[in-house]
Design a protein around this motif. Sequence first.
Motif, PDB file in Angstrom:
ATOM      1  N   THR A 117       0.275  -1.185  -0.388  1.00 35.07           N
ATOM      2  CA  THR A 117      -0.265   0.176   0.170  1.00 35.07           C
ATOM      3  C   THR A 117       0.804   1.309  -0.067  1.00 35.07           C
ATOM      4  O   THR A 117       1.833   1.090   0.449  1.00 35.07           O
ATOM      5  CB  THR A 117      -0.984  -0.010   1.446  1.00 35.07           C
ATOM      6  OG1 THR A 117      -0.339  -0.271   2.804  1.00 35.07           O
ATOM      7  CG2 THR A 117      -2.430  -1.393   1.798  1.00 35.07           C
ATOM      8  N   GLY A 118       0.480   2.293  -0.978  1.00 40.22           N
ATOM      9  CA  GLY A 118       1.009   3.499  -0.653  1.00 40.22           C
ATOM     10  C   GLY A 118       0.475   4.011  -2.268  1.00 40.22           C
ATOM     11  O   GLY A 118      -0.495   4.295  -1.965  1.00 40.22           O
ATOM     12  N   SER A 119       1.722   4.878  -2.227  1.00 41.02           N
ATOM     13  CA  SER A 119       1.139   6.431  -2.825  1.00 41.02           C
ATOM     14  C   SER A 119       1.812   6.366  -3.949  1.00 41.02           C
ATOM     15  O   SER A 119       2.438   4.960  -4.485  1.00 41.02           O
ATOM     16  CB  SER A 119       1.529   7.796  -3.258  1.00 41.02           C
ATOM     17  OG  SER A 119       2.785   8.151  -2.427  1.00 41.02           O
ATOM     18  N   THR A 120       1.369   7.142  -4.934  1.00 39.80           N
ATOM     19  CA  THR A 120       2.304   7.203  -5.757  1.00 39.80           C
ATOM     20  C   THR A 120       4.415   6.827  -6.285  1.00 39.80           C
ATOM     21  O   THR A 120       4.526   6.676  -7.129  1.00 39.80           O
ATOM     22  CB  THR A 120       1.600   8.691  -7.881  1.00 39.80           C
ATOM     23  OG1 THR A 120       0.570   8.336  -7.549  1.00 39.80           O
ATOM     24  CG2 THR A 120       2.508   8.072  -8.868  1.00 39.80           C
ATOM     25  N   GLY A 121       4.588   8.165  -5.700  1.00 45.38           N
ATOM     26  CA  GLY A 121       6.069   8.331  -4.939  1.00 45.38           C
ATOM     27  C   GLY A 121       6.484   7.079  -4.167  1.00 45.38           C
ATOM     28  O   GLY A 121       7.389   6.699  -4.623  1.00 45.38           O
ATOM     29  N   THR A 122       5.484   5.681  -4.093  1.00 43.62           N
ATOM     30  CA  THR A 122       5.766   5.192  -3.926  1.00 43.62           C
ATOM     31  C   THR A 122       6.096   4.001  -4.235  1.00 43.62           C
ATOM     32  O   THR A 122       7.040   3.000  -4.739  1.00 43.62           O
ATOM     33  CB  THR A 122       5.589   3.933  -2.520  1.00 43.62           C
ATOM     34  OG1 THR A 122       5.095   4.671  -1.289  1.00 43.62           O
ATOM     35  CG2 THR A 122       5.854   2.806  -2.327  1.00 43.62           C
ATOM     36  N   LEU A 123       5.234   3.909  -6.107  1.00 40.52           N
ATOM     37  CA  LEU A 123       5.531   3.826  -6.671  1.00 40.52           C
ATOM     38  C   LEU A 123       6.554   3.667  -7.862  1.00 40.52           C
ATOM     39  O   LEU A 123       7.767   2.955  -8.309  1.00 40.52           O
ATOM     40  CB  LEU A 123       3.870   2.751  -7.481  1.00 40.52           C
ATOM     41  CG  LEU A 123       4.536   2.119  -9.030  1.00 40.52           C
ATOM     42  CD1 LEU A 123       4.315   1.215  -8.572  1.00 40.52           C
ATOM     43  CD2 LEU A 123       3.122   2.127  -9.735  1.00 40.52           C
TER      44      LEU A 123
END
Length: 141
Positions: free
Chosen positions: A44-50
Amino acid sequence: MFVIIGLIILVVAVVVGVAGVLGNAGGGHTLTSDGFTVFGYHVTGSTGTLFLSGIVVGAAAMIGLSLLLTGYRRTARRARTARHGLDESRRRTAAVSRDRDDLIDRRETDGARSDQPQSDAGRSDGHHHRWHPFGHHPVHR
């Protein structure tokens, strides 16, 4: 060694990247609602994590590729050195063979001359001279 390690790292990075893209395709896997999964591992995370995960996978792929190319360069350098050494050895062998053939020809011509009678009357040193292979003469003592 570098080739094998580089190849393993590159293959793992490509497999992780392809699995991440193919496992999260479609409208049901939007990043804002669910996160993303790779090999069944849910992140789980944000676009920044991806984006950061993509950078890590890309960096691993680049490290693997650079190790792979370094190993190939070393192998090519060794092969080039071995080829040069082989060429030099062949040149030396050819030169030695030519010298041997010249000596054999010289011996045959000297042998043909020695079949004719020679007189020692014109020699002033009083020593008997014989033909010596390779042009060596005995040392006078």
